[in-house]
Design a protein around this motif. Structure first.
Motif, mmCIF file in Angstrom:
data_model
loop_
_atom_site.group_PDB
_atom_site.id
_atom_site.type_symbol
_atom_site.label_atom_id
_atom_site.label_comp_id
_atom_site.label_asym_id
_atom_site.label_seq_id
_atom_site.Cartn_x
_atom_site.Cartn_y
_atom_site.Cartn_z
ATOM 1 N N ASP A 1 -0.515 -5.395 2.840
ATOM 2 C CA ASP A 1 -1.628 -4.553 3.286
ATOM 3 C C ASP A 1 -1.454 -3.988 4.689
ATOM 4 O OD1 ASP A 1 -2.891 -5.126 0.867
ATOM 5 O OD2 ASP A 1 -3.931 -6.871 1.695
ATOM 6 N N GLU A 2 -0.945 -4.799 5.608
ATOM 7 C CA GLU A 2 -0.847 -4.357 6.998
ATOM 8 C C GLU A 2 0.543 -4.671 7.551
ATOM 9 O OE1 GLU A 2 -4.058 -5.654 9.491
ATOM 10 O OE2 GLU A 2 -5.582 -5.307 7.939
ATOM 11 N N LYS B 1 0.206 -10.769 3.297
ATOM 12 C CA LYS B 1 -0.767 -9.681 3.438
ATOM 13 C C LYS B 1 -0.511 -8.883 4.711
ATOM 14 C CE LYS B 1 -4.717 -11.232 0.692
ATOM 15 N NZ LYS B 1 -6.163 -11.575 0.701
ATOM 16 N N THR C 1 0.841 -1.197 0.000
ATOM 17 C CA THR C 1 0.000 0.000 0.000
ATOM 18 C C THR C 1 0.879 1.252 0.000
ATOM 19 O OG1 THR C 1 -0.056 0.095 2.412
ATOM 20 C CG2 THR C 1 -1.775 -1.213 1.316
ATOM 21 N N LYS D 1 -1.351 -0.105 -5.809
ATOM 22 C CA LYS D 1 -2.498 -0.324 -4.934
ATOM 23 C C LYS D 1 -3.051 1.002 -4.420
ATOM 24 C CE LYS D 1 -1.822 -4.893 -2.836
ATOM 25 N NZ LYS D 1 -1.623 -5.606 -1.557
ATOM 26 N N LYS D 2 -4.352 1.012 -4.177
ATOM 27 C CA LYS D 2 -4.978 2.175 -3.565
ATOM 28 C C LYS D 2 -4.790 2.118 -2.049
ATOM 29 C CE LYS D 2 -8.508 2.758 -7.135
ATOM 30 N NZ LYS D 2 -9.967 2.803 -7.438
ATOM 31 N N SER D 3 -4.908 3.295 -1.424
ATOM 32 C CA SER D 3 -4.757 3.364 0.024
ATOM 33 C C SER D 3 -5.856 2.572 0.722
ATOM 34 C CB SER D 3 -4.805 4.824 0.479
ATOM 35 O OG SER D 3 -4.860 4.894 1.885
ATOM 36 N N ARG D 4 -5.479 1.875 1.808
ATOM 37 C CA ARG D 4 -6.470 1.163 2.625
ATOM 38 C C ARG D 4 -6.758 1.921 3.909
ATOM 39 N NH1 ARG D 4 -5.484 -3.214 4.905
ATOM 40 N NH2 ARG D 4 -7.408 -4.359 4.552
ATOM 41 N N ASP D 5 -6.248 3.143 3.995
ATOM 42 C CA ASP D 5 -6.438 3.963 5.191
ATOM 43 C C ASP D 5 -5.963 3.225 6.448
ATOM 44 O OD1 ASP D 5 -7.113 6.280 6.501
ATOM 45 O OD2 ASP D 5 -9.162 5.614 6.944
#
Length: 716
Positions: A655-656, A615, A307, A333-337
């Motif tokens: 992602d995280e 992920k 991200t 990738k788009k932001s997942r905030d």
């Protein structure tokens, strides 16, 4: 000589280029379609490096370059096979397998099998793995007459490390000792004598270790101009993956091969050079433009893995290194905030409890355990976490230690095969002889020396089995293949063994292994070894005999794909070059399960996580004095390598990303020590993180004020 160039169909190239433009981004397309010549491709993490190399090979073939004129050096043999499989799908060519692809060691082995005679070896040489080489060094220490009890002489594995590091970095042994082992400086001459005996003994026994494959390859190119010219002419295009992890010796080999055409494309990321401790020379990638002034430099900066928030932290962190090729990874990738989370924990127990609890939450939210990893700088950092995961019934694997094929029971069986291919293989003989009841080290040595000194001298034909002192029998006959004969016989002082059933069974097994029907059937040979005594040996020796027996059955299944025992052994030995090991840590490949689920959480050191992705990633013990490691802070280059290691850890996350550290710990003197966040956290703006404050569910957290103070200190 006049050259004639066969022109391709006029309408084929535009169509191919159109397809390439559709399937590659602009950065990748420029690399794939680059003109012949030297090229340095600085490929950031997650930017499609493998895809780019694959398409480059396909492009060259579609441009009319014959596959056998392409040299592709990769980090693992598996990576090469996967790339070439994709190339075959892209091009439809049936000749892709003719590309010279694989690790440096694999390609070295292919070339040396053809030319070993030129440098004093027979073509049926054996390849020693790390354990075999260590045993060989022990023999050489004894032969050197060194009293290891009277002096503080290093153990065989340390001597082996010194010799190996010197070989791979192309440095004299005395320089390596002064720089890395100064406490052995007074023993330099003895260590050099051991090395001299080591090299001579390997040549006499017709064996090479992993380092010899590269050293002898370079020797071939330097000392045999005709052979060097042959391969310099043949390899019209050279591609090298993971160039930042090559050592000095590998870089020199590439330069020797590229001397004629200079069409060499090296691909790598200087920000991910993390293997200096095993001899990787990170300056290779920086010096490439100096050695090839005409080289074009390309950058791959479009990241498909992580991200924007994770990349923002990674970019900011690595920018603190002084020496680098500047680049800025851009997220597709788009932001997942979700910012990277920084979690101060009261102590190591709370750190473990938080990670376990959060992993269970992620799993409930739909993230498989296979998509989660916990990473650490050193293996011992995970011990408390392992206990917590077991208590919570969370199944996990620990990625570390000895490879499958280096376990004792597999090496036992493989040793039988090695003596069939190379009857002079001293270590293999002694290993199998010592499995005979009442045969120990001394007896095994005497039997082997008796075989070496027996008459008649070595002639073509293979292994000769002597059942009695009065006559001998050859298996296979002298007309069969092979270049060595060794007579299995007993010295007079050991004639008592002749009548023992264990010796007769041993001779019978060798007879079966060397028949014309079985000699080049490794799967059948393994089955014969099992059914003729080794299965019983497993039951008498190991408590987990059934599991080890299953390993060997799988080994036989694996061996069935090879047409000869020699090919099987060569490929098997080279598998051990595909994983880099920590200098210290857990030994043994463990899969520890707290439940019966099929999916497993991964626990791994950062070194072993390179090239992988998940992920969600937890980076634990992100504390000063833990990451970076204390020993790395003595030199600026070492600190920068630690920051590159940190960067590798951050860029494994898709992602995280969670960074945790305990605020308090108990040191070796049983004192409570307060911990600070790693300097790699503190040098980045707090806005890049989200700081989490922990509380226990059942009761208020017993030190909230301290955590709030530490958190506020970080934010300020």
């Amino acid at each position: 000589m006049k050259k004639y160039v066969i022109k391709r169909a006029e309408n084929s190239l535009p169509e191919q280029l159109t397809r390439y433009r559709e399937e590659l981004n602009a950065e990748q397309f420029r690399v794939v379609t680059a003109k012949p010549g030297a090229a340095l491709v600085v490929a950031g993490a997650g930017t499609g490096k493998t895809r780019t190399i694959t398409y480059r090979v396909a492009y060259l073939i579609e441009q009319g370059i014959s596959p056998q004129k392409i040299f592709l050096a990769t980090f693992t043999n598996r990576a090469a096979r996967e790339m070439l499989r994709r190339v075959e799908n892209l091009t439809g060519s049936q000749n892709v397998h003719r590309v010279w692809g694989g690790t440096f060691h694999r390609i070295a082995n292919l070339i040396l099998r053809k030319h070993a005679v030129s440098i004093g070896y027979s073509s049926n040489y054996s390849i020693l793995d790390a354990e075999d080489a260590k045993e060989f060094v022990n023999v050489c220490i004894d032969e050197a007459g060194i009293d290891t009890k009277a002096k503080r002489f290093p153990k065989a594995e340390v001597v082996q490390d010194i010799i190996s590091y010197a070989n791979n970095t192309d440095r004299p042994i005395e320089n390596v000792i002064i720089g890395k082992y100064p406490y052995f400086e007074m023993l330099t001459q003895q260590i050099k004598r051991v090395d001299m005996i080591f090299q001579e003994r390997k040549r006499e026994r017709n064996v090479m270790d992993y380092d010899d494959l590269l050293l002898n390859w370079k020797c071939l190119l330097v000392e045999k101009p005709d052979i060097a010219d042959l391969y310099a002419e043949q390899f019209e295009h050279i591609l090298v993956d993971e160039y930042q992890d090559t050592n000095r010796l590998q870089a020199e080999i590439i330069d020797l091969l590229a001397v004629k055409h200079r069409n060499v494309m090296v691909v790598g990321d200087d920000a991910q050079s993390i293997f200096a401790w095993r001899g990787a020379e990170f300056t290779n990638i920086y010096e490439f433009p100096e050695r090839y002034p005409e080289a074009e430099v390309y950058k791959l900066e479009t990241n498909y893995r992580s991200t924007p928030e994770i990349l923002g932290l990674a970019n900011t962190s690595i920018a603190n290194n002084r020496r680098q090729f500047p680049k800025m990874l851009q997220a597709v990738k788009k932001s997942r905030d979700f910012k990277p989370a920084m979690i101060p924990c009261a102590n190591v127990e709370q750190q473990s409890a938080f990670i376990a609890a959060r992993i269970l939450e992620l799993r409930d939210e739909g993230t498989s355990l296979e998509e989660i990893a916990v990473m650490y700088r050193s293996h011992y950092h995970s011990l408390e976490l392992q206990l917590e995961l077991t208590r919570r019934n969370i199944p996990y694997r620990v990625q570390s230690g000895v490879r499958f094929f280096e376990q004792a029971h597999l090496k036992d069986v493989i040793s039988y095969l090695r003596i069939i291919v190379n009857p002079r293989d001293e270590l293999a003989w002694k290993r199998i002889l010592k499995m005979i009841p009442s045969v120990g080290n001394a007896t095994a040595n005497r039997i082997y020396e008796s075989m070496v000194l027996s008459e008649p001298p070595a002639v073509a034909g293979g292994l000769t089995i002597v059942k009695k002192t009065s006559h001998s029998k050859s298996y296979p006959p002298a007309t069969a293949g092979g270049s060595d004969r060794l007579t299995l016989t007993l010295p007079a002082s050991l004639n008592r063994l002749q009548s023992k059933q264990s010796w007769q069974n041993f001779v019978k097994l060798l007879e079966l292994l060397t028949t014309d029907e079985n000699r080049n059937n490794p799967a059948k040979q393994i089955e014969l070894i099992l059914t003729n005594g080794y299965e019983q040996h497993l039951q008498e020796t190991f408590e987990n005999a059934e599991a080890r027996l299953e390993d060997l059955r799988q080994l036989a299944l694996y061996a069935s794909r090879y047409n000869s025992t020699e090919d099987f052994l060569s490929e098997l030995a080279l598998l051990s070059t595909e994983r880099f090991k920590e200098p210290a840590g857990i030994t043994g490949e463990d899969v520890i399960q707290g439940g019966e689920e099929d999916e497993l959480l991964t626990l791994t050191s950062v070194h072993q996580a390179k090239g992988l992705e998940w992920k969600a990633v937890f980076l634990i013990w992100a504390a000063e004095g833990k990451f970076p490691s204390p020993r790395s802070l003595k030199e600026i280059d070492s600190e920068e390598e630690e920051r590159r290691l940190w960067y590798v850890a951050l860029t494994r996350a898709q992602d995280e990303l969670y960074l945790t550290y305990p605020l308090m710990m108990i040191d070796y003197s049983r004192q409570v020590v307060l911990q600070k966040p790693s300097r790699f956290i503190m040098e980045c703006p707090p806005v890049l993180f989200e700081v989490w404050s922990l509380e226990e569910e059942s009761r208020p957290f017993d030190a909230p004020v301290q955590i709030e103070e530490k958190t506020q200190e970080f934010l300020n």
